[in-house]
Write an enzyme that holds these catalytic residues in place. Structure first.
Site, PDB file in Angstrom:
ATOM      1  N   TYR A 123       0.592  -4.035   9.355  1.00  0.00           N
ATOM      2  CA  TYR A 123       0.257  -3.021  10.282  1.00  0.00           C
ATOM      3  C   TYR A 123      -1.177  -2.722  10.477  1.00  0.00           C
ATOM      4  O   TYR A 123      -1.630  -2.401   9.360  1.00  0.00           O
ATOM      5  CB  TYR A 123       1.247  -1.848  10.401  1.00  0.00           C
ATOM      6  CG  TYR A 123       1.229  -0.795  11.292  1.00  0.00           C
ATOM      7  CD1 TYR A 123       1.328  -1.056  12.583  1.00  0.00           C
ATOM      8  CD2 TYR A 123       0.382   0.503  10.694  1.00  0.00           C
ATOM      9  CE1 TYR A 123       1.105   0.087  13.370  1.00  0.00           C
ATOM     10  CE2 TYR A 123       0.223   1.489  11.504  1.00  0.00           C
ATOM     11  CZ  TYR A 123       0.733   1.513  13.068  1.00  0.00           C
ATOM     12  OH  TYR A 123       0.368   2.380  13.811  1.00  0.00           O
ATOM     13  N   ASP A 156      -8.047  -4.756   5.757  1.00  0.00           N
ATOM     14  CA  ASP A 156      -7.738  -3.644   6.244  1.00  0.00           C
ATOM     15  C   ASP A 156      -7.230  -2.625   5.169  1.00  0.00           C
ATOM     16  O   ASP A 156      -6.051  -2.745   4.553  1.00  0.00           O
ATOM     17  CB  ASP A 156      -6.363  -3.732   7.084  1.00  0.00           C
ATOM     18  CG  ASP A 156      -6.330  -2.348   7.897  1.00  0.00           C
ATOM     19  OD1 ASP A 156      -6.716  -1.281   7.557  1.00  0.00           O
ATOM     20  OD2 ASP A 156      -5.378  -2.497   8.655  1.00  0.00           O
ATOM     21  N   LYS A 193      -7.640   7.085   6.445  1.00  0.00           N
ATOM     22  CA  LYS A 193      -6.691   7.737   5.791  1.00  0.00           C
ATOM     23  C   LYS A 193      -7.209   8.844   4.647  1.00  0.00           C
ATOM     24  O   LYS A 193      -7.905   9.863   4.681  1.00  0.00           O
ATOM     25  CB  LYS A 193      -5.525   6.921   5.022  1.00  0.00           C
ATOM     26  CG  LYS A 193      -4.681   6.469   6.205  1.00  0.00           C
ATOM     27  CD  LYS A 193      -3.224   6.222   5.969  1.00  0.00           C
ATOM     28  CE  LYS A 193      -2.691   5.686   7.081  1.00  0.00           C
ATOM     29  NZ  LYS A 193      -1.628   6.332   7.508  1.00  0.00           N
TER      30      LYS A 193
HETATM   31  C1  LIG Z   1      -3.223  -0.728   7.148  1.00  0.00           C
HETATM   32  C2  LIG Z   1      -3.445   0.178   8.187  1.00  0.00           C
HETATM   33  N1  LIG Z   1      -4.265  -0.144   9.286  1.00  0.00           N
HETATM   34  C3  LIG Z   1      -4.200   0.626  10.268  1.00  0.00           C
HETATM   35  C4  LIG Z   1      -3.516   1.926  10.470  1.00  0.00           C
HETATM   36  C5  LIG Z   1      -3.744   2.772  11.443  1.00  0.00           C
HETATM   37  O1  LIG Z   1      -4.296   3.878  11.276  1.00  0.00           O
HETATM   38  P1  LIG Z   1      -4.179   5.196  12.237  1.00  0.00           P
HETATM   39  O2  LIG Z   1      -3.062   5.670  11.944  1.00  0.00           O
HETATM   40  O3  LIG Z   1      -5.276   6.225  11.378  1.00  0.00           O
HETATM   41  O4  LIG Z   1      -4.618   4.776  13.363  1.00  0.00           O
HETATM   42  C6  LIG Z   1      -2.526   2.227   9.466  1.00  0.00           C
HETATM   43  C7  LIG Z   1      -1.597   3.352   9.534  1.00  0.00           C
HETATM   44  O5  LIG Z   1      -0.794   3.423   8.746  1.00  0.00           O
HETATM   45  C8  LIG Z   1      -2.652   1.328   8.251  1.00  0.00           C
HETATM   46  O6  LIG Z   1      -1.579   1.340   7.299  1.00  0.00           O
END
Ligand SMILES: Cc1ncc(COP(=O)(O)O)c(C=O)c1O
Length: 440
Positions: A149, A251, A279
């Site tokens: 995700y 990511d 995060k």
């Molecule tokens: C690996 C990863 N990338 C991107 C995101 C998206 O982040 P945001 O919720 O700050 O938009 C998340 C959110 O959980 C994530 O776990």
């Protein structure tokens, strides 16, 4: 099939406030993940350290931590202090301030990246990283993995949690968007393969490398129960990217500044060309970053590669990051790891002793729990085949007992530097009772 129990009801005040919220906000929540049904959705009052309180004054040991960000704990004193200091000088100038220079320097030092640009959310960071990779390679397609995700942008909100059956044969997965409103045509810019399968990845890359701008991946599956990469898998992906001129985007929105000071790049000793953070970077304040090699990041610029935004590096967010990075550099993750180890071992032992088939996996700072007969879980389809209904029943029992991991078994248990040994004892004891009550 096992009867699904689904106990736990939110308190009177939560239910009343949810009704009020629903008059102004769809479902009464500002992110779809937060809606657990009219009788279960909690409205929170406050958080402090490792705990949160709901509107009915019920206290929980918090292992959700807002899906991971508050790695130091809620309202962490040194972060709050720096934010207060920053608030005094105003917040949004849309011009460079000193906190952001300092925070970028600290990211470089901890992670070894060459250059950093700030954004406001993980979604935004991955969206920008994809654009940068496209610009740099002159290619358009993104290769992602099933169950990974990367936020709510249209380019990757596909095959994040595809229905099984429904997502086709694993050797040639059907691309499925997360819902309506995502143009089908965008699916033509995407390839999706299962994680941890070198043969299928290599086949797709060999067939299509001339179109592939980037391989975008979570280095471990932080959105599917912390499934780990098999030994040598990340190195294999790195080699493929080097061989075919593909940008590797790690990511690290969930793993960055959590699983090690230098994130997954340090933990697994494999480097991305670009990396995305969010995060834990701001301990819960809305900040994200796109970072990476100078040869790529250095091409960002006017009439070259677009990146920007009014709130990028707003003062409060970068001040929060600056203080969080200080705490991380100062050893806060040692506490996180120590607590996570006790917790993961306790959960594993409870499962063994009660004869409940399950696996606890992933780094101590974000262990994932899967109720499965399998000895190992390597990809999304292995998780999809697990008993997540029973897991949810167990977690709802835990809520009743004042312990709160997320009830979706795709979410790991997130640990903070504020959790104590006695929190671990309470959580493990509650987990043991909950599996006894649910699984017999
Ligand atoms: C690996 C990863 N990338 C991107 C995101 C998206 O982040 P945001 O919720 O700050 O938009 C998340 C959110 O959980 C994530 O776990």
């Amino acid at each position: 099939m096992k009867e699904v129990i689904k106990t736990m009801k939110s308190g009177k005040k939560s239910q009343e406030l949810l009704k009020r919220a629903q008059q102004a906000i769809p479902l009464g929540v500002n992110s779809n993940f937060r809606y657990w049904g009219d009788d279960k959705t909690l409205i929170l009052k406050k958080g402090q350290g490792a705990y949160v309180w709901d509107q009915d004054d019920k206290k929980y040991i918090d292992y959700r931590l807002g899906f991971g960000p508050t790695v130091l704990g809620h309202a962490y004193p040194t972060v709050i202090e720096r934010v207060k200091e920053a608030l005094e000088i105003g917040n949004t100038f849309a011009m460079t301030n000193e906190y952001e220079i300092s925070a970028a320097e600290k990211i470089k030092k901890l992670t070894g990246v060459d250059l950093v640009r700030f954004a406001n959310s993980g979604t935004e960071a991955t969206m920008h990283a994809i654009r940068i990779a496209r610009a740099y390679t002159g290619r358009d397609k993104v290769l992602k993995f099933e169950g990974h995700y990367h936020g709510f942008q249209d380019y990757t909100l596909w095959n994040c949690q595809p229905p099984i059956p429904g997502a086709g044969y694993r050797r040639s997965p059907v691309l499925i968007p997360q819902g309506s409103g995502i143009p089908q045509v965008i699916g033509q810019l995407l390839y999706s393969v299962p994680f941890n399968d070198e043969e299928l990845l290599e086949k797709k890359v060999k067939e299509s490398w001339g179109d592939i701008a980037c391989i975008l991946m979570e280095p471990l599956m932080g959105n599917t129960a912390s499934i780990m990469p098999k030994k040598g898998y990340l190195e294999f992906v790195r080699r493929l990217c080097d061989q075919y001129g593909i940008v590797l985007i790690m990511d690290e929105v969930k793993t960055g500044f959590r699983i090690a000071k230098g994130g997954a790049q340090e933990y697994f000793k494999v480097r991305g060309d670009l990396v995305t953070y969010a995060k834990a970077l701001g301990n819960g304040f809305p900040i994200a970053a796109i970072a990476g090699k100078k040869e790529i990041m250095g091409e960002i610029g006017w009439q070259k590669i677009p990146h920007g935004g009014t709130y990028c590096a707003n003062v409060v967010a970068v001040a929060a990051a600056d203080a969080t990075l200080d705490a991380i550099a100062g050893g806060a993750l040692e506490k996180v790891d120590a607590h996570g180890k006790i917790l993961a071992e306790g959960i594993e032992n409870a499962l063994k002793e009660r004869g409940v088939p399950g696996i606890v996996q992933g780094p101590p700072s974000m262990p994932g729990v899967v109720f499965t007969e399998r000895e190992e879980v390597h990809e999304y389809r292995d998780w999809a085949d697990s008993d997540h209904d029973t897991y949810e029943d167990v977690i709802l029992k835990l809520f009743e007992k004042g312990v709160m991991p997320d009830k979706d078994s795709r979410e790991p248990w997130f640990v903070s530097a504020s959790h104590t040994d006695s929190d671990a004892d309470v959580a493990i004891g509650a987990f043991d009772e909950a599996i006894k009550e649910v699984c017999g």
